[in-house]
Design an enzyme around this catalytic site. Structure first.
Site, PDB file in Angstrom:
ATOM      1  N   HIS A   1      55.998  38.734  37.431  1.00 26.58           N
ATOM      2  CA  HIS A   1      56.377  37.612  38.299  1.00 26.58           C
ATOM      3  C   HIS A   1      56.416  36.318  37.494  1.00 26.58           C
ATOM      4  O   HIS A   1      55.475  36.021  36.766  1.00 26.58           O
ATOM      5  CB  HIS A   1      55.356  37.435  39.426  1.00 26.58           C
ATOM      6  CG  HIS A   1      55.435  38.506  40.466  1.00 26.58           C
ATOM      7  ND1 HIS A   1      54.782  38.412  41.672  1.00 26.58           N
ATOM      8  CD2 HIS A   1      56.092  39.681  40.487  1.00 26.58           C
ATOM      9  CE1 HIS A   1      55.042  39.488  42.397  1.00 26.58           C
ATOM     10  NE2 HIS A   1      55.827  40.285  41.684  1.00 26.58           N
TER      11      HIS A   1
ATOM     12  N   TYR B   1      51.039  32.008  48.822  1.00 32.53           N
ATOM     13  CA  TYR B   1      49.745  31.448  49.211  1.00 32.53           C
ATOM     14  C   TYR B   1      50.020  30.471  50.346  1.00 32.53           C
ATOM     15  O   TYR B   1      50.719  29.475  50.148  1.00 32.53           O
ATOM     16  CB  TYR B   1      49.104  30.695  48.035  1.00 32.53           C
ATOM     17  CG  TYR B   1      48.539  31.587  46.950  1.00 32.53           C
ATOM     18  CD1 TYR B   1      49.362  32.158  45.983  1.00 32.53           C
ATOM     19  CD2 TYR B   1      47.170  31.838  46.875  1.00 32.53           C
ATOM     20  CE1 TYR B   1      48.837  32.972  44.982  1.00 32.53           C
ATOM     21  CE2 TYR B   1      46.642  32.651  45.877  1.00 32.53           C
ATOM     22  CZ  TYR B   1      47.478  33.219  44.938  1.00 32.53           C
ATOM     23  OH  TYR B   1      46.955  34.018  43.944  1.00 32.53           O
TER      24      TYR B   1
ATOM     25  N   PRO C   1      38.194  34.631  44.976  1.00 31.47           N
ATOM     26  CA  PRO C   1      39.397  35.316  44.481  1.00 31.47           C
ATOM     27  C   PRO C   1      40.695  34.489  44.514  1.00 31.47           C
ATOM     28  O   PRO C   1      41.710  34.937  43.968  1.00 31.47           O
ATOM     29  CB  PRO C   1      39.515  36.532  45.402  1.00 31.47           C
ATOM     30  CG  PRO C   1      38.768  36.166  46.635  1.00 31.47           C
ATOM     31  CD  PRO C   1      37.674  35.237  46.217  1.00 31.47           C
TER      32      PRO C   1
ATOM     33  N   LYS D   1      41.163  35.239  39.165  1.00 32.72           N
ATOM     34  CA  LYS D   1      40.622  35.108  37.804  1.00 32.72           C
ATOM     35  C   LYS D   1      39.570  36.151  37.413  1.00 32.72           C
ATOM     36  O   LYS D   1      39.312  36.345  36.216  1.00 32.72           O
ATOM     37  CB  LYS D   1      39.977  33.715  37.636  1.00 32.72           C
ATOM     38  CG  LYS D   1      40.982  32.592  37.579  1.00 32.72           C
ATOM     39  CD  LYS D   1      41.671  32.560  36.219  1.00 32.72           C
ATOM     40  CE  LYS D   1      42.948  31.772  36.230  1.00 32.72           C
ATOM     41  NZ  LYS D   1      44.165  32.551  36.131  1.00 32.72           N
TER      42      LYS D   1
ATOM     43  N   TYR E   1      46.927  29.210  36.266  1.00 40.56           N
ATOM     44  CA  TYR E   1      47.171  30.463  36.980  1.00 40.56           C
ATOM     45  C   TYR E   1      47.607  31.565  36.018  1.00 40.56           C
ATOM     46  O   TYR E   1      47.150  32.703  36.095  1.00 40.56           O
ATOM     47  CB  TYR E   1      48.238  30.255  38.070  1.00 40.56           C
ATOM     48  CG  TYR E   1      48.272  31.386  39.070  1.00 40.56           C
ATOM     49  CD1 TYR E   1      47.553  31.306  40.261  1.00 40.56           C
ATOM     50  CD2 TYR E   1      49.004  32.547  38.829  1.00 40.56           C
ATOM     51  CE1 TYR E   1      47.556  32.346  41.171  1.00 40.56           C
ATOM     52  CE2 TYR E   1      49.018  33.600  39.723  1.00 40.56           C
ATOM     53  CZ  TYR E   1      48.291  33.496  40.894  1.00 40.56           C
ATOM     54  OH  TYR E   1      48.288  34.532  41.794  1.00 40.56           O
TER      55      TYR E   1
HETATM   56  P1  FAD Z   1      32.998  45.681  38.470  1.00 43.90           P
HETATM   57  O1  FAD Z   1      34.426  45.978  38.661  1.00 43.90           O
HETATM   58  O2  FAD Z   1      32.173  45.334  39.660  1.00 43.90           O
HETATM   59  O3  FAD Z   1      32.360  46.942  37.737  1.00 43.90           O
HETATM   60  C1  FAD Z   1      30.966  47.130  37.615  1.00 43.90           C
HETATM   61  C2  FAD Z   1      30.657  48.620  37.523  1.00 43.90           C
HETATM   62  O4  FAD Z   1      29.265  48.801  37.365  1.00 43.90           O
HETATM   63  C3  FAD Z   1      31.058  49.364  38.788  1.00 43.90           C
HETATM   64  O5  FAD Z   1      31.819  50.499  38.449  1.00 43.90           O
HETATM   65  C4  FAD Z   1      29.717  49.735  39.432  1.00 43.90           C
HETATM   66  O6  FAD Z   1      29.805  50.941  40.161  1.00 43.90           O
HETATM   67  C5  FAD Z   1      28.830  49.861  38.208  1.00 43.90           C
HETATM   68  N1  FAD Z   1      27.407  49.664  38.486  1.00 43.90           N
HETATM   69  C6  FAD Z   1      26.835  48.789  39.359  1.00 43.90           C
HETATM   70  N2  FAD Z   1      25.500  48.937  39.343  1.00 43.90           N
HETATM   71  C7  FAD Z   1      25.215  49.898  38.439  1.00 43.90           C
HETATM   72  C8  FAD Z   1      24.005  50.484  37.974  1.00 43.90           C
HETATM   73  N3  FAD Z   1      22.832  50.116  38.459  1.00 43.90           N
HETATM   74  N4  FAD Z   1      24.088  51.446  37.037  1.00 43.90           N
HETATM   75  C9  FAD Z   1      25.286  51.844  36.534  1.00 43.90           C
HETATM   76  N5  FAD Z   1      26.472  51.318  36.947  1.00 43.90           N
HETATM   77  C10 FAD Z   1      26.424  50.369  37.877  1.00 43.90           C
HETATM   78  N6  FAD Z   1      40.236  39.373  39.871  1.00 43.90           N
HETATM   79  C11 FAD Z   1      41.399  39.050  39.245  1.00 43.90           C
HETATM   80  O7  FAD Z   1      41.383  38.792  38.029  1.00 43.90           O
HETATM   81  N7  FAD Z   1      42.611  39.027  39.892  1.00 43.90           N
HETATM   82  C12 FAD Z   1      42.690  39.285  41.211  1.00 43.90           C
HETATM   83  O8  FAD Z   1      43.799  39.309  41.749  1.00 43.90           O
HETATM   84  C13 FAD Z   1      41.475  39.579  41.928  1.00 43.90           C
HETATM   85  N8  FAD Z   1      41.488  39.856  43.250  1.00 43.90           N
HETATM   86  C14 FAD Z   1      40.352  40.323  43.855  1.00 43.90           C
HETATM   87  C15 FAD Z   1      40.424  40.676  45.180  1.00 43.90           C
HETATM   88  C16 FAD Z   1      39.293  41.154  45.819  1.00 43.90           C
HETATM   89  C17 FAD Z   1      39.397  41.541  47.297  1.00 43.90           C
HETATM   90  C18 FAD Z   1      38.056  41.308  45.111  1.00 43.90           C
HETATM   91  C19 FAD Z   1      36.821  41.883  45.789  1.00 43.90           C
HETATM   92  C20 FAD Z   1      37.982  40.952  43.787  1.00 43.90           C
HETATM   93  C21 FAD Z   1      39.110  40.454  43.148  1.00 43.90           C
HETATM   94  N9  FAD Z   1      39.078  40.076  41.812  1.00 43.90           N
HETATM   95  C22 FAD Z   1      40.236  39.658  41.191  1.00 43.90           C
HETATM   96  C23 FAD Z   1      37.834  40.173  41.056  1.00 43.90           C
HETATM   97  C24 FAD Z   1      37.740  41.460  40.217  1.00 43.90           C
HETATM   98  O9  FAD Z   1      37.957  42.580  41.030  1.00 43.90           O
HETATM   99  C25 FAD Z   1      36.384  41.534  39.517  1.00 43.90           C
HETATM  100  O10 FAD Z   1      36.142  40.300  38.854  1.00 43.90           O
HETATM  101  C26 FAD Z   1      36.302  42.696  38.520  1.00 43.90           C
HETATM  102  O11 FAD Z   1      36.123  43.909  39.205  1.00 43.90           O
HETATM  103  C27 FAD Z   1      35.156  42.519  37.507  1.00 43.90           C
HETATM  104  O12 FAD Z   1      35.039  43.644  36.697  1.00 43.90           O
HETATM  105  P2  FAD Z   1      33.621  44.117  36.141  1.00 43.90           P
HETATM  106  O13 FAD Z   1      33.879  45.315  35.299  1.00 43.90           O
HETATM  107  O14 FAD Z   1      32.913  42.961  35.557  1.00 43.90           O
HETATM  108  O15 FAD Z   1      32.778  44.496  37.425  1.00 43.90           O
HETATM  109  C1  DHB Z   2      45.666  39.447  44.685  1.00 43.15           C
HETATM  110  C2  DHB Z   2      44.360  39.017  44.765  1.00 43.15           C
HETATM  111  C3  DHB Z   2      44.063  37.697  44.565  1.00 43.15           C
HETATM  112  O1  DHB Z   2      42.782  37.276  44.608  1.00 43.15           O
HETATM  113  C4  DHB Z   2      45.058  36.767  44.297  1.00 43.15           C
HETATM  114  O2  DHB Z   2      44.739  35.472  44.136  1.00 43.15           O
HETATM  115  C5  DHB Z   2      46.358  37.189  44.207  1.00 43.15           C
HETATM  116  C6  DHB Z   2      46.669  38.541  44.404  1.00 43.15           C
HETATM  117  C7  DHB Z   2      45.985  40.868  44.881  1.00 43.15           C
HETATM  118  O3  DHB Z   2      45.055  41.634  45.191  1.00 43.15           O
HETATM  119  O4  DHB Z   2      47.152  41.251  44.763  1.00 43.15           O
END
Ligand code: FAD
Ligand code: DHB
Length: 397
Positions: free
Chosen positions: A73, A201, A293, A297, A385
């Site tokens: 995009h 948005y 979210p 980021k 962004y």
């Molecule tokens: P996580 O993905 O949370 O991974 C952590 C892992 O550790 C998991 O697999 C978990 O099961 C495991 N774990 C937890 N506790 C333990 C334990 N005690 N022992 C062993 N393993 C364990 N970010 C963006 O950049 N762009 C977006 O568009 C965006 N949209 C989002 C929309 C939503 C609805 C949500 C909820 C989040 C969004 N985010 C977005 C944020 C993004 O999903 C997270 O920042 C990302 O998952 C971070 O990755 P991570 O590996 O640090 O943590």
């Molecule tokens: C999505 C999630 C976000 O938090 C955002 O700002 C844009 C898109 C997505 O899940 O597609």
């Protein structure tokens, strides 16, 4: 007893990408994950990848499917006062974003780890970390009914916001900065062709709404709700009605509706841990920081953290010097706070606040007017962004 160079807790994007980047540097690691492989490969989360994250995945050799299936995009739409306004990233900063689901990134990384002979313990129980304040770090866990111990030189805490690594650091050694928002997002996936080619948005008197997508036939939609919203009060018909209201335009815009096959509510917070390190424990991704979210980021910050961490660890194993590891936290935190500011700003600009007498909404409309009519203001949005460059001035890692 298992021995490895880096013990990683968590197989989210941070843990998996770290393990992969380390293996490209010739460094061994083992991942311990509490959930099953199927669970992490299906968990619906983020969808927007910054240009830098896309480049990193491509350079690391895990971008094949993303290049084929990701949707590139070149802009987004801001909608307010029943009108749409496009922010043209390509024209403003010459960069793009890619819409590709987080769980697809996870699948690609798990596949790459197993193909390279990597070791991941899924469904590990009672995970605990020890000895990271000295020089004998260990991860203990139960796996398939057996007690296991992993001895390593360093531990990477990639276990998300609710993991065990951050709380294992002695009280008082880390500082936490936190802001909790009085709203959440109700998110759905629907079998419906996205009504627009780009993300929308929307700022509406009834609250924020976001139209995103996963494929040309699947829409990903969010609407602002209470942080503890009860999904039972949201039958599909009510969700569509509310979404249609928040996206409406003077020209009669309609979302395409279709069967909803996934629903969830996410509460929103900003959170930062300082420093992101204690002894031989390094925190990365959501384990160290959370952003609301709105600016998309979180996943991108996780990727930026582990890029720095993998390089600092490679330097340590290659030269014996821990100088780069000592700078890990400081380097990451600079980007983290920039992303915190941007995510807070986007959130404050787009959401309806409780007890607004009308002042906040009008203030938002004035700022949106500026962002969509001043090239300088639009460029700030586009620059943040699409993502800051990986190397900020002064960073040599
Ligand atoms: P996580 O993905 O949370 O991974 C952590 C892992 O550790 C998991 O697999 C978990 O099961 C495991 N774990 C937890 N506790 C333990 C334990 N005690 N022992 C062993 N393993 C364990 N970010 C963006 O950049 N762009 C977006 O568009 C965006 N949209 C989002 C929309 C939503 C609805 C949500 C909820 C989040 C969004 N985010 C977005 C944020 C993004 O999903 C997270 O920042 C990302 O998952 C971070 O990755 P991570 O590996 O640090 O943590
Ligand atoms: C999505 C999630 C976000 O938090 C955002 O700002 C844009 C898109 C997505 O899940 O597609």
């Amino acid at each position: 007893m298992i021995r490895t160079q880096v013990g990683i807790v968590g197989a989210g994007p941070a843990g998996l990408l770290l393990s992969h980047l380390l293996s490209l540097e010739g460094i061994e690691s083992v991942i311990v994950e509490s959930q099953s492989r199927a669970h992490i490969e299906e968990r619906v989360r983020a969808g927007v990848l910054e240009q830098g994250t896309v480049d990193l995945l491509n350079e690391a050799g895990v971008g094949d499917r993303m290049r084929r299936q990701g949707l590139v995009h070149h802009g987004i739409e801001l909608r307010f006062g029943r009108r749409g306004h496009r922010i043209d990233f390509q024209e403003l900063v010459g960069r793009a974003i890619t819409v590709y689901a987080q769980h697809e990134v996870v699948k690609d990384l798990v596949h790459a780890r197993f193909t390279a002979g990597g070791q991941i313990f899924f469904e590990a129980d009672s995970v605990s970390i020890h000895g990271f304040d000295g020089d004998d770090p260990r991860i203990r866990f139960r796996h398939a009914g057996e007690q296991r111990e992993l001895a390593c030189h360093y531990i990477a805490g990639c276990d998300g916001f609710r993991g065990i690594c951050r709380p294992s650091v002695p009280a008082g050694a880390l500082r936490f900065y936190e802001k909790v928002y009085p709203f959440g997002w109700l998110g759905i996936l629907a079998e419906a062709k996205p009504a627009s080619d780009e993300l929308i948005y929307a700022n509406h008197e009834c609250g924020f709404a976001l139209m995103s997508m996963r494929t040309p036939g699947i829409s990903r939609l969010y609407l602002q709700c209470r942080p503890d919203e009860d999904l039972a009060e949201w039958p599909d018909s009510r969700i569509w009605e509310e979404l249609q209201r928040r996206f409406q335009t003077a020209e009669g815009f309609r979302l395409n509706e279709g069967p909803i096959f996934q629903k969830g509510v996410t509460a929103m917070r900003s959170f930062v841990t300082e420093p992101m390190q204690y002894g031989r424990l390094f925190l990365a991704g959501d384990a160290a920081h959370i952003v609301p979210p709105t600016g998309a980021k979180g996943l991108n910050l996780a990727a930026a953290d582990v890029r720095i961490l993998s390089r600092a660890l490679a330097w340590r194993f290659c030269t014996g010097s821990d100088e780069r590891l000592r700078r890990y936290s400081e380097i990451c935190l600079r980007r983290v706070w920039r992303a915190q500011h941007f995510s807070w700003w986007m959130t404050s600009l787009m959401h309806r606040f409780n007890q607004d007498s009308g002042f906040d909404h009008r203030r938002q409309l004035a700022e949106l007017d500026q962002v969509t009519s001043s090239r300088a203001a639009a460029t700030v949005l586009a620059e943040n962004y699409t993502g800051l460059p990986f190397q900020l001035p002064g960073e040599e890692l």
